[in-house]
Design an enzyme around this catalytic site. Structure first.
Site, PDB file in Angstrom:
ATOM      1  N   ASN A 198      -9.565  17.262  23.548  1.00  0.00           N
ATOM      2  CA  ASN A 198      -8.645  18.159  22.833  1.00  0.00           C
ATOM      3  C   ASN A 198      -8.137  17.516  21.541  1.00  0.00           C
ATOM      4  O   ASN A 198      -7.334  18.116  20.825  1.00  0.00           O
ATOM      5  CB  ASN A 198      -7.480  18.602  23.740  1.00  0.00           C
TER       6      ASN A 198
ATOM      7  N   PHE B  25     -12.730  10.707  31.318  1.00  0.00           N
ATOM      8  CA  PHE B  25     -11.840   9.713  30.705  1.00  0.00           C
ATOM      9  C   PHE B  25     -10.562  10.336  30.150  1.00  0.00           C
ATOM     10  O   PHE B  25      -9.605   9.617  29.882  1.00  0.00           O
ATOM     11  CB  PHE B  25     -12.551   9.010  29.537  1.00  0.00           C
TER      12      PHE B  25
ATOM     13  N   ALA C  77      -7.196  11.446  29.426  1.00  0.00           N
ATOM     14  CA  ALA C  77      -5.920  11.235  30.127  1.00  0.00           C
ATOM     15  C   ALA C  77      -4.896  10.694  29.140  1.00  0.00           C
ATOM     16  O   ALA C  77      -5.253  10.123  28.114  1.00  0.00           O
ATOM     17  CB  ALA C  77      -6.095  10.228  31.266  1.00  0.00           C
TER      18      ALA C  77
ATOM     19  N   TYR D 267       2.496   7.540  35.539  1.00  0.00           N
ATOM     20  CA  TYR D 267       1.105   7.352  35.090  1.00  0.00           C
ATOM     21  C   TYR D 267       0.236   6.901  36.263  1.00  0.00           C
ATOM     22  O   TYR D 267      -0.810   7.494  36.555  1.00  0.00           O
ATOM     23  CB  TYR D 267       1.051   6.328  33.941  1.00  0.00           C
TER      24      TYR D 267
ATOM     25  N   ASN E 214      -7.452  -4.626  32.321  1.00  0.00           N
ATOM     26  CA  ASN E 214      -7.129  -4.425  30.894  1.00  0.00           C
ATOM     27  C   ASN E 214      -8.407  -4.411  30.062  1.00  0.00           C
ATOM     28  O   ASN E 214      -9.121  -5.415  30.024  1.00  0.00           O
ATOM     29  CB  ASN E 214      -6.190  -5.535  30.415  1.00  0.00           C
TER      30      ASN E 214
ATOM     31  N   ARG F 120      -3.040 -11.300  33.015  1.00  0.00           N
ATOM     32  CA  ARG F 120      -3.829 -10.072  33.166  1.00  0.00           C
ATOM     33  C   ARG F 120      -5.311 -10.403  33.117  1.00  0.00           C
ATOM     34  O   ARG F 120      -5.721 -11.453  32.629  1.00  0.00           O
ATOM     35  CB  ARG F 120      -3.515  -9.070  32.028  1.00  0.00           C
TER      36      ARG F 120
HETATM   37  N1  UDP Z   1       2.807  -7.827  26.116  1.00  0.00           N
HETATM   38  C1  UDP Z   1       3.634  -8.628  25.334  1.00  0.00           C
HETATM   39  N2  UDP Z   1       3.926  -8.199  24.077  1.00  0.00           N
HETATM   40  C2  UDP Z   1       3.450  -7.025  23.565  1.00  0.00           C
HETATM   41  C3  UDP Z   1       2.602  -6.225  24.369  1.00  0.00           C
HETATM   42  C4  UDP Z   1       2.302  -6.656  25.644  1.00  0.00           C
HETATM   43  O1  UDP Z   1       4.079  -9.682  25.763  1.00  0.00           O
HETATM   44  O2  UDP Z   1       3.788  -6.691  22.420  1.00  0.00           O
HETATM   45  C5  UDP Z   1       2.461  -8.269  27.481  1.00  0.00           C
HETATM   46  C6  UDP Z   1       2.863  -7.283  28.567  1.00  0.00           C
HETATM   47  O3  UDP Z   1       4.188  -7.516  28.957  1.00  0.00           O
HETATM   48  C7  UDP Z   1       1.834  -7.610  29.662  1.00  0.00           C
HETATM   49  C8  UDP Z   1       0.599  -8.049  28.880  1.00  0.00           C
HETATM   50  O4  UDP Z   1       1.062  -8.373  27.558  1.00  0.00           O
HETATM   51  O5  UDP Z   1       2.280  -8.696  30.422  1.00  0.00           O
HETATM   52  C9  UDP Z   1      -0.450  -6.960  28.766  1.00  0.00           C
HETATM   53  O6  UDP Z   1       0.191  -5.781  28.324  1.00  0.00           O
HETATM   54  P1  UDP Z   1      -0.593  -4.482  27.865  1.00  0.00           P
HETATM   55  O7  UDP Z   1       0.451  -3.480  27.428  1.00  0.00           O
HETATM   56  O8  UDP Z   1      -1.643  -4.855  26.877  1.00  0.00           O
HETATM   57  O9  UDP Z   1      -1.345  -3.982  29.159  1.00  0.00           O
HETATM   58  P2  UDP Z   1      -0.793  -3.665  30.646  1.00  0.00           P
HETATM   59  O10 UDP Z   1      -1.127  -4.874  31.453  1.00  0.00           O
HETATM   60  O11 UDP Z   1       0.665  -3.383  30.549  1.00  0.00           O
HETATM   61  O12 UDP Z   1      -1.598  -2.478  31.034  1.00  0.00           O
END
Ligand code: UDP
Length: 334
Positions: free
Chosen positions: A32, A73, A75, A143, A173, A224
């Site tokens: 969309n 995909f 979403a 989510y 990730n 992560r």
């Molecule tokens: N993070 C951070 N600073 C930022 C964005 C993310 O420290 O500006 C950290 C966030 O707290 C997490 C990790 O990086 O521990 C990965 O975050 P992201 O949002 O990329 O993916 P998520 O694991 O939340 O899906």
């Protein structure tokens, strides 16, 4: 195979389109364009700009293109936004997926590959890390719940329909871009760590803020599992190829190794050769300290494992896109 890719104008979907075509499949995209970009749909791939909730129209697209398999995909994927507007997430991610499945049933399309998430695990207990598919699923935000509901629907629907088959793929990730750096990650607002650090490296942001330095991890920052988008899509195509009537795959997609926020910042400085200003901030609510996959099930059952596992290689791939397209798709069609 003839494959319908929903969300094919988004980051991950656009890579699916490109790699499916490269593997010799015919692809049609439905998107969309609420968050995706026309320019992300590469090649001469047909793009149907439409809402998935209009099942009659989607059924016509499925029939008209003799679709064999749907990769879903499309979403919304901002955790914070899902907390603020849960109904939007349940409609868009859960209800629309059900309408899509209804359209498929109407036409008799029996193969479905679903983009799920490790957010369905919520905050796993330490004994469940690395996370296998048997880890209890207890999402902690709308989510995660919206994706979990679709998993539940697929489980029940496949039990009731022996000809149906699906792959439920729970991503960790996702990062990186295609080798040509033709398509890549472009979110507005950008919230993900690697893009944010790369934007800082490009001077588009003054600094990177680390969300929490007091976690119970070796350097105090969150860990992560970062998987390269090409490996991720390879797993989708492999799953699609192996679907038989009655198959229901459930696989984690990660590399099985965790990197801390500081690891990612250090690797980005190495890869880009740029010094990045870092500030230490408070924790972001809802961030579990450690999330990384046990990707053993898909390795055992299908022989898949990630090929790009060095964090410098993953970041170098993302840098290839960002350094060439610092403004994402801005200035290109849509
Ligand atoms: N993070 C951070 N600073 C930022 C964005 C993310 O420290 O500006 C950290 C966030 O707290 C997490 C990790 O990086 O521990 C990965 O975050 P992201 O949002 O990329 O993916 P998520 O694991 O939340 O899906």
């Amino acid at each position: 195979m003839n494959v319908l890719v929903t969300g094919g104008a988004g980051y991950i979907g656009s890579h699916a389109v490109k790699f499916l075509r490269r593997a010799g499949h015919e692809v049609v995209v439905v998107d969309n364009l609420s968050r995706g970009f026309r320019a992300a749909v590469t090649g001469e791939t047909p793009l149907v700009v439409h809402e998935l909730c209009d099942w009659r129209h989607i059924a016509r697209v499925l029939r008209g293109n003799a679709i064999d398999c749907v990769m879903h995909f499309a979403a919304l994927a901002y955790v914070g936004e899902s907390v603020d507007d849960p109904l939007r997430y349940y409609r868009n991610n859960a209800a629309h997926a059900i309408e899509l499945l209804h359209a498929m049933r109407t036409v008799g399309v029996q193969k479905f590959v679903f983009s799920s998430t490790c957010a369905t695990y919520g905050e796993p207990k330490p004994e469940h890390i690395p996370i296998s598919e048997d880890c209890p699923q207890q999402p902690i935000n709308p989510y995660g719940w919206s994706k979990f509901f679709v998993e539940r629907v697929l489980t029940d629907y496949s039990r009731a329909n022996p000809d149906f088959s699906c792959a439920i793929l729970r991503y960790f990730n996702v990062a990186g871009s295609d080798r040509e750096h033709e398509i890549g990650e472009a979110h507005d607002p950008e919230t993900h760590l690697i893009p944010i650090i790369l934007q800082a490296a490009l001077g588009l942001r003054p600094h990177v803020e680390i969300f929490g330095t007091d976690y119970s991890t070796p350097d105090g920052t969150c860990i992560r599992d970062y998987i390269h988008v090409e490996d991720l899509i390879d797993a989708h195509i492999l799953c699609m190829d192996r679907l038989q009537p009655g198959t229901r795959f459930i696989f984690n997609l990660g590399i099985g190794k965790g990197y801390s926020v500081r690891d990612i910042i250090n690797a980005t400085q190495r890869v880009t050769g740029k010094k990045i200003k870092v500030i230490e901030g408070p924790r972001r609510p809802g961030d579990p300290p450690r999330l990384f996959a046990d990707p053993g099930r898909i390795r055992r059952e299908l022989g898949w494992s990630a090929k790009i596992t060095g964090i410098d290689d993953i970041i170098d791939s993302a840098w290839g896109w960002y350094s060439r397209h610092p403004n994402g798709y801005a200035g290109r069609l849509d």
